[in-house]
Design a protein around this motif. Structure first.
Motif, PDB file in Angstrom:
ATOM      1  N   MET A  56       3.416   0.302  -1.277  1.00  0.00           N
ATOM      2  CA  MET A  56       2.648  -0.926  -1.504  1.00  0.00           C
ATOM      3  C   MET A  56       3.327  -2.068  -0.772  1.00  0.00           C
ATOM      4  N   SER A  57       2.530  -3.010  -0.292  1.00  0.00           N
ATOM      5  CA  SER A  57       3.114  -4.150   0.411  1.00  0.00           C
ATOM      6  C   SER A  57       3.508  -5.220  -0.598  1.00  0.00           C
ATOM      7  N   MET A  58       4.282  -6.212  -0.161  1.00  0.00           N
ATOM      8  CA  MET A  58       4.692  -7.287  -1.070  1.00  0.00           C
ATOM      9  C   MET A  58       3.476  -8.069  -1.555  1.00  0.00           C
ATOM     10  N   ARG A  59       2.523  -8.326  -0.641  1.00  0.00           N
ATOM     11  CA  ARG A  59       1.312  -9.073  -1.041  1.00  0.00           C
ATOM     12  C   ARG A  59       0.484  -8.277  -2.049  1.00  0.00           C
ATOM     13  N   VAL A 110      19.736  12.185 -11.565  1.00  0.00           N
ATOM     14  CA  VAL A 110      18.583  11.632 -10.854  1.00  0.00           C
ATOM     15  C   VAL A 110      18.505  10.136 -11.172  1.00  0.00           C
ATOM     16  N   TRP A 111      18.460   9.313 -10.148  1.00  0.00           N
ATOM     17  CA  TRP A 111      18.355   7.872 -10.367  1.00  0.00           C
ATOM     18  C   TRP A 111      16.896   7.481 -10.596  1.00  0.00           C
ATOM     19  N   THR A 112      16.705   6.363 -11.313  1.00  0.00           N
ATOM     20  CA  THR A 112      15.370   5.808 -11.479  1.00  0.00           C
ATOM     21  C   THR A 112      15.381   4.405 -10.870  1.00  0.00           C
ATOM     22  N   PRO A 113      14.206   3.825 -10.619  1.00  0.00           N
ATOM     23  CA  PRO A 113      14.187   2.437 -10.126  1.00  0.00           C
ATOM     24  C   PRO A 113      14.902   1.473 -11.080  1.00  0.00           C
ATOM     25  N   GLU A 114      14.895   1.772 -12.386  1.00  0.00           N
ATOM     26  CA  GLU A 114      15.632   0.930 -13.336  1.00  0.00           C
ATOM     27  C   GLU A 114      17.125   0.913 -12.989  1.00  0.00           C
ATOM     28  N   PRO A 125       4.280 -14.369  -8.958  1.00  0.00           N
ATOM     29  CA  PRO A 125       4.386 -15.169  -7.736  1.00  0.00           C
ATOM     30  C   PRO A 125       5.047 -14.381  -6.613  1.00  0.00           C
ATOM     31  N   PHE A 126       4.693 -14.728  -5.364  1.00  0.00           N
ATOM     32  CA  PHE A 126       5.252 -14.017  -4.221  1.00  0.00           C
ATOM     33  C   PHE A 126       6.779 -14.133  -4.189  1.00  0.00           C
ATOM     34  N   GLY A 127       7.278 -15.296  -4.624  1.00  0.00           N
ATOM     35  CA  GLY A 127       8.730 -15.506  -4.629  1.00  0.00           C
ATOM     36  C   GLY A 127       9.455 -14.505  -5.519  1.00  0.00           C
ATOM     37  N   THR A 128       8.821 -14.126  -6.631  1.00  0.00           N
ATOM     38  CA  THR A 128       9.428 -13.142  -7.531  1.00  0.00           C
ATOM     39  C   THR A 128       9.566 -11.799  -6.839  1.00  0.00           C
ATOM     40  N   ILE A 129       8.491 -11.413  -6.116  1.00  0.00           N
ATOM     41  CA  ILE A 129       8.510 -10.112  -5.428  1.00  0.00           C
ATOM     42  C   ILE A 129       9.575 -10.141  -4.330  1.00  0.00           C
ATOM     43  N   ILE A 141       7.781  -2.975 -10.199  1.00  0.00           N
ATOM     44  CA  ILE A 141       7.454  -3.594  -8.912  1.00  0.00           C
ATOM     45  C   ILE A 141       8.240  -2.892  -7.793  1.00  0.00           C
ATOM     46  N   LEU A 142       9.518  -2.633  -8.061  1.00  0.00           N
ATOM     47  CA  LEU A 142      10.353  -1.966  -7.048  1.00  0.00           C
ATOM     48  C   LEU A 142       9.802  -0.578  -6.730  1.00  0.00           C
ATOM     49  N   HIS A 143       9.398   0.139  -7.770  1.00  0.00           N
ATOM     50  CA  HIS A 143       8.849   1.482  -7.564  1.00  0.00           C
ATOM     51  C   HIS A 143       7.587   1.424  -6.699  1.00  0.00           C
TER      52      HIS A 143
END
Ligand SMILES: [Zn+2]
Length: 392
Positions: free
Chosen positions: A20-23, A278-282, A32-36, A12-14
């Motif tokens: 990409m937007s939150m919606r 190199v960092w990853t989103p994880e 759920p939107f709250g999770t994002i 999701i973070l990536h």
């Protein structure tokens, strides 16, 4: 508590870092939107903290620019407002060699915020024991006049500073180019020191503006994806910058020595020596989890007052993070004798009580030379009149 795994949150973070937007994350991942928004909140707070505490970097050429963005409503709908809404310019300072985003600032377009931005830039450059820059940098900006004043206030003669002002065939009353105008050359203006003329250019930072707009959906013009709250605006911006500096691998470079193999490249943070991998989103999710766990345990600051003190009739409220200081009377409802609205529990606000207004003003000016003011409610003209028009 039910939580998504690191892998799911990283995906999701990536996506949030790839425009990409939150919606749309809510719809695509069916969460759920709250999770994002929790992911943006937690990783964003970590990214802001990380960017503020970045190890000092050594850069010889720096380009600075500001890009237009807004929170809630834009300037066609509302007058400029400071605080929680309206137009918020995003200032970026970029290293010319590695395209590392050294620092950012969100504020209005003008001298106060340009100065705050330069102070942040000053703090993020490496200095030797005597406080001089290890490498005297050349800073280049666009033609905005506020940069000239800000550079003289903050850097004096410690840097080389030049301005690249573009000339357009047609401009409006604010000297902004109209949609049909064409680029007709540029002036290079030397402001401080002796920068090389070819270093007075802003193409690198303008390319970074493009990256920020492309990777951060909130900054996509003419869409509904704009930020609705300033906190999330800054969080997503810090996440994008973090992603750009640590995770983004630029495309291989065309060989210049005539060989057939293209030159592989690494993220900007590696080239600047801020990290060795190199960092990853994880990695960002794991680091953010550790940061949130650490934050929950931190002790309240020692500067917090414990009770109302008769001697302390005036209070300086200092927010180093927002680079603001304000003076209140002890009896003001926003101050409550130094306890404030948060009852002294805020970790980013510091209160200091003093017996006289003069001492309080001097302290506020020392803490925040760029933005210190008196509270309009308790000390301004505003409230010296009662409801019936009598002076108190
Ligand atoms: Zn007040």
């Amino acid at each position: 508590m039910n939580r998504l795994s690191v892998g799911e949150r990283a995906l999701i973070l990536h996506s949030l870092c790839e425009g990409m937007s939150m919606r749309s994350c809510e719809r695509v991942f069916r969460k759920p939107f709250g999770t994002i928004s929790r992911i943006v909140r937690e990783v964003g707070d970590w990214a802001i903290d990380h960017q503020r505490n970045l190890a000092p970097v050594t850069c010889d050429r720096i380009q600075v620019d500001e890009l237009w963005s807004f929170v809630g409503e834009n300037d066609r709908r509302s007058a400029l407002k400071r605080g929680d809404g309206g137009v918020s310019w995003v200032y970026l300072g970029v290293d010319r060699r590695t395209s590392l985003v050294i620092t950012y600032h969100i504020g209005l377009r003008g001298k106060v915020d340009a100065t705050k931005f330069f102070r942040k830039l000053d703090n993020s450059l490496a200095k030797d024991a005597s406080g001089d820059f290890i490498c005297r940098p050349t800073i280049a900006s666009d033609g905005m006049k506020a940069y000239r004043d800000a550079a003289e206030i903050v850097f004096a003669d410690r840097v080389n500073f030049g301005q690249y002002s573009k000339i357009y065939t047609d401009t409006d009353d604010n000297e902004e180019p109209t949609p049909r105008s064409k680029f007709a050359g540029a002036h290079r203006l030397i402001v401080i020191g002796q920068p090389a003329l070819e270093d007075i250019t802003t193409w690198r930072v303008e390319r970074e503006n493009g990256f920020v707009r492309q990777s951060n959906r909130r900054l996509t013009r003419k869409t509904n994806a704009f930020s609705k709250a300033l906190e999330y605006h800054e969080r997503q911006l810090a996440i994008s910058i973090m992603f750009r500096n640590y995770c983004w691998i630029p495309r291989p470079k065309r060989p210049t020595d005539g060989s057939s193999s293209w030159v592989k490249r690494v993220p900007a943070a590696i080239e600047c020596g801020l990290t060795d991998r190199v960092w990853t989103p994880e990695d960002m999710i794991v680091a953010a989890d550790e940061f949130i766990a650490r934050q929950g345990k931190s002790e309240p600051s020692l500067e917090q007052p414990t009770a109302r003190d008769q001697e302390k009739r005036f209070w300086v409220v200092h927010q180093p993070y927002h680079q603001k200081a304000m003076i209140h009377k002890a009896e003001c409802s926003s101050c409550k004798g130094g306890l404030g609205r948060m009852d002294g529990s805020s970790k980013i606000t510091f209160w200091c009580g003093l017996p006289t207004l003069e001492e309080a003003t001097a302290l506020a000016a020392e803490k925040e030379p760029d933005e210190h003011k008196i509270c309009k409610k308790c000390l301004g003209q505003y409230n010296t009149l009662t409801r019936y028009g009598r002076r108190l």
